[in-house]
Design a protein around this motif. Structure first.
Motif, PDB file in Angstrom:
ATOM      1  N   LEU A   1       6.713  91.382  32.604  1.00 60.42           N
ATOM      2  CA  LEU A   1       7.744  90.388  32.344  1.00 60.42           C
ATOM      3  C   LEU A   1       9.133  90.933  32.669  1.00 60.42           C
ATOM      4  CD1 LEU A   1       6.462  88.847  28.989  1.00 60.42           C
ATOM      5  CD2 LEU A   1       6.166  87.957  31.322  1.00 60.42           C
ATOM      6  N   VAL A   2       9.936  90.056  33.254  1.00 58.49           N
ATOM      7  CA  VAL A   2      11.320  90.370  33.607  1.00 58.49           C
ATOM      8  C   VAL A   2      12.219  89.399  32.860  1.00 58.49           C
ATOM      9  CG1 VAL A   2      13.017  90.406  35.474  1.00 58.49           C
ATOM     10  CG2 VAL A   2      10.673  91.192  35.906  1.00 58.49           C
ATOM     11  N   THR A   3      13.257  89.904  32.253  1.00 56.97           N
ATOM     12  CA  THR A   3      14.233  89.049  31.583  1.00 56.97           C
ATOM     13  C   THR A   3      15.559  89.155  32.317  1.00 56.97           C
ATOM     14  OG1 THR A   3      13.155  89.388  29.438  1.00 56.97           O
ATOM     15  CG2 THR A   3      15.395  88.528  29.419  1.00 56.97           C
ATOM     16  N   ASP A   4      16.044  88.013  32.790  1.00 58.08           N
ATOM     17  CA  ASP A   4      17.310  87.998  33.515  1.00 58.08           C
ATOM     18  C   ASP A   4      18.063  86.719  33.156  1.00 58.08           C
ATOM     19  OD1 ASP A   4      15.904  86.028  34.855  1.00 58.08           O
ATOM     20  OD2 ASP A   4      15.633  87.193  36.691  1.00 58.08           O
ATOM     21  N   GLY A   5      19.013  86.338  33.991  1.00 63.86           N
ATOM     22  CA  GLY A   5      19.796  85.153  33.703  1.00 63.86           C
ATOM     23  C   GLY A   5      19.004  83.864  33.723  1.00 63.86           C
ATOM     24  N   VAL A   6      17.824  83.901  34.325  1.00 60.93           N
ATOM     25  CA  VAL A   6      16.975  82.709  34.392  1.00 60.93           C
ATOM     26  C   VAL A   6      16.149  82.571  33.128  1.00 60.93           C
ATOM     27  CG1 VAL A   6      15.095  81.604  35.684  1.00 60.93           C
ATOM     28  CG2 VAL A   6      16.903  82.825  36.902  1.00 60.93           C
ATOM     29  N   GLY A   7      15.822  83.698  32.507  1.00 61.15           N
ATOM     30  CA  GLY A   7      14.937  83.694  31.351  1.00 61.15           C
ATOM     31  C   GLY A   7      13.860  84.740  31.544  1.00 61.15           C
ATOM     32  N   GLU A   8      12.784  84.612  30.790  1.00 63.03           N
ATOM     33  CA  GLU A   8      11.680  85.562  30.890  1.00 63.03           C
ATOM     34  C   GLU A   8      10.639  85.015  31.849  1.00 63.03           C
ATOM     35  OE1 GLU A   8       9.965  88.262  27.543  1.00 63.03           O
ATOM     36  OE2 GLU A   8       8.699  86.467  27.635  1.00 63.03           O
ATOM     37  N   ARG A   9      10.349  85.798  32.885  1.00 65.20           N
ATOM     38  CA  ARG A   9       9.368  85.409  33.900  1.00 65.20           C
ATOM     39  C   ARG A   9       8.522  86.622  34.254  1.00 65.20           C
ATOM     40  NH1 ARG A   9      12.896  83.926  38.813  1.00 65.20           N
ATOM     41  NH2 ARG A   9      14.237  85.532  37.881  1.00 65.20           N
ATOM     42  N   SER A  10       7.326  86.357  34.780  1.00 64.21           N
ATOM     43  CA  SER A  10       6.526  87.458  35.302  1.00 64.21           C
ATOM     44  C   SER A  10       7.120  87.926  36.625  1.00 64.21           C
ATOM     45  CB  SER A  10       5.085  87.008  35.513  1.00 64.21           C
ATOM     46  OG  SER A  10       5.000  86.066  36.581  1.00 64.21           O
ATOM     47  N   VAL A  11       6.785  89.153  37.011  1.00 61.04           N
ATOM     48  CA  VAL A  11       7.211  89.672  38.313  1.00 61.04           C
ATOM     49  C   VAL A  11       6.723  88.740  39.424  1.00 61.04           C
ATOM     50  CG1 VAL A  11       6.872  91.549  39.960  1.00 61.04           C
ATOM     51  CG2 VAL A  11       7.383  92.070  37.563  1.00 61.04           C
ATOM     52  N   ALA A  12       5.478  88.281  39.308  1.00 60.95           N
ATOM     53  CA  ALA A  12       4.935  87.375  40.323  1.00 60.95           C
ATOM     54  C   ALA A  12       5.760  86.105  40.429  1.00 60.95           C
ATOM     55  CB  ALA A  12       3.480  87.040  40.005  1.00 60.95           C
ATOM     56  N   GLN A  13       6.196  85.577  39.279  1.00 63.94           N
ATOM     57  CA  GLN A  13       6.996  84.345  39.320  1.00 63.94           C
ATOM     58  C   GLN A  13       8.376  84.594  39.924  1.00 63.94           C
ATOM     59  OE1 GLN A  13       5.720  81.205  38.312  1.00 63.94           O
ATOM     60  NE2 GLN A  13       7.495  80.622  39.554  1.00 63.94           N
ATOM     61  N   VAL A  14       8.947  85.775  39.692  1.00 65.75           N
ATOM     62  CA  VAL A  14      10.217  86.123  40.329  1.00 65.75           C
ATOM     63  C   VAL A  14      10.054  86.080  41.846  1.00 65.75           C
ATOM     64  CG1 VAL A  14      11.927  87.946  40.683  1.00 65.75           C
ATOM     65  CG2 VAL A  14      11.054  87.491  38.388  1.00 65.75           C
ATOM     66  N   VAL A  15       8.938  86.624  42.346  1.00 67.58           N
ATOM     67  CA  VAL A  15       8.679  86.596  43.791  1.00 67.58           C
ATOM     68  C   VAL A  15       8.575  85.157  44.281  1.00 67.58           C
ATOM     69  CG1 VAL A  15       7.048  87.245  45.604  1.00 67.58           C
ATOM     70  CG2 VAL A  15       7.561  88.861  43.752  1.00 67.58           C
ATOM     71  N   VAL A  16       7.804  84.338  43.568  1.00 68.15           N
ATOM     72  CA  VAL A  16       7.652  82.933  43.950  1.00 68.15           C
ATOM     73  C   VAL A  16       9.010  82.243  44.002  1.00 68.15           C
ATOM     74  CG1 VAL A  16       6.712  80.693  43.254  1.00 68.15           C
ATOM     75  CG2 VAL A  16       5.301  82.751  43.058  1.00 68.15           C
ATOM     76  N   ASP A  17       9.809  82.424  42.976  1.00 65.85           N
ATOM     77  CA  ASP A  17      11.105  81.748  42.906  1.00 65.85           C
ATOM     78  C   ASP A  17      12.039  82.222  44.024  1.00 65.85           C
ATOM     79  OD1 ASP A  17      10.165  80.442  40.672  1.00 65.85           O
ATOM     80  OD2 ASP A  17      11.202  81.737  39.231  1.00 65.85           O
TER      81      ASP A  17
END
Length: 296
Positions: A166-182
């Motif tokens: 999980l990554v927490t940034d300005g977007v919120g909490e997302r998985s690494v995979a979802q960060v790639v998708v986004d």
């Protein structure tokens, strides 16, 4: 001027169906074909696959590692095969999985330049040095009309070790995979660059989610053997490369279960087609069977 990869992919799929066949001349397969593990055996294998399939399938996906292991003579075999495959009408996706930073990533992206001796239509890349590390490849793809498929949610057994983190940034909490998708969704949105706020999904829904004139040139690698789709692909605007059909356990029903019927999915088969060789007619028949099943 070269049309963008997404448009060329849509045209190829319309003409031939969505099947992508991997060209993976690993040692056990060379042995099955009764070929030596040498540049000569590699050339005979590759020639048979290209002759049989380049006029039949939309995409051919040579795995670079199997050619690099034979040194310069192996790369010469691949250079010749890429030229012949593209001349016959198939798009060539180089399975390189390159990922680095700065000038090194820029150099890897040269495979997309038309003047490169091994010029291809698209290549696979790895984002795990950070999404921004791939910006040189994105820039080159936009300049040349090339395409990228970014590793996002692979189905190897320990993929979740990193991809579920999980990554927490300005977007919120997302998985690494979802960060790639986004991130890739952003690349398919005109004017967006890494570091900008993520585009709202609703603002990119006019980008066709299935193959068509507006298919984006930036796609994802998402395994066809996943138990469930645990990333949100809504509004991606580009294609999904789905490896794993056939010998790896994936099926056409799995594609529909994971991706529905609207996504621009490029299903990949390797062993189930290549095992039919070395007879060229048998290779073509094996690919045709998958194309028919995908169309059903």
């Amino acid at each position: 001027m070269t049309l963008p990869f997404g448009r060329r992919l849509a045209d190829a799929v319309a003409a031939r169906g969505p099947l992508c066949v991997g060209i993976d001349p690993h040692v056990p397969l060379l042995e099955k074909w009764e070929l030596p593990d040498s540049p000569e055996g590699l050339a005979r294998f590759t020639d048979a696959v290209v002759d049989a399939l380049a006029g039949t399938v939309a995409v051919l996906k040579p795995q670079l590692a199997f050619y690099e292991r034979h040194g310069s003579r192996g790369l010469a075999v691949l250079e010749d095969a890429v030229v012949r495959a593209r001349a016959a009408g198939s798009l060539v996706l180089l399975d390189a999985k390159r990922g680095d930073i700065g000038s090194t990533m820029d150099a890897y992206a040269d495979y997309l330049r038309p003047e490169h001796p091994l010029a291809v239509d698209a290549m696979t890349v790895s984002p795990f040095l950070g999404p921004g590390s791939l910006q040189p490849a994105v820039d080159t793809a936009r300049l040349t009309g090339g395409g990228l498929f970014v590793l996002a949610r692979t189905s190897n057994p320990d993929a979740g070790t990193l991809q579920h983190a999980l990554v927490t940034d300005g977007v919120g909490e997302r998985s690494v995979a979802q960060v790639v998708v986004d991130t890739v969704r952003g690349w398919n949105t005109p004017g967006w660059v890494v570091g900008d706020p993520l585009p709202d999904i609703g603002s990119v829904r006019d980008v066709a989610s299935r193959f068509g004139p507006t298919t984006g040139s930036f796609g994802l690698v998402v395994g066809a053997t996943l138990r469930e789709l645990d990333v949100d692909l809504a509004g991606l605007g580009g294609p999904v490369l789905a490896p794993g059909l056939g010998a790896q356990g994936g099926s056409v029903p799995d594609l529909r279960r994971l991706f529905g019927t609207d996504a621009a999915v490029v299903p990949t088969v390797s062993r189930d087609v290549l095992a039919a060789g070395p007879d060229r007619a048998a290779l073509r028949a094996a690919a045709d069977r998958w194309t028919e099943e995908l169309a059903g």
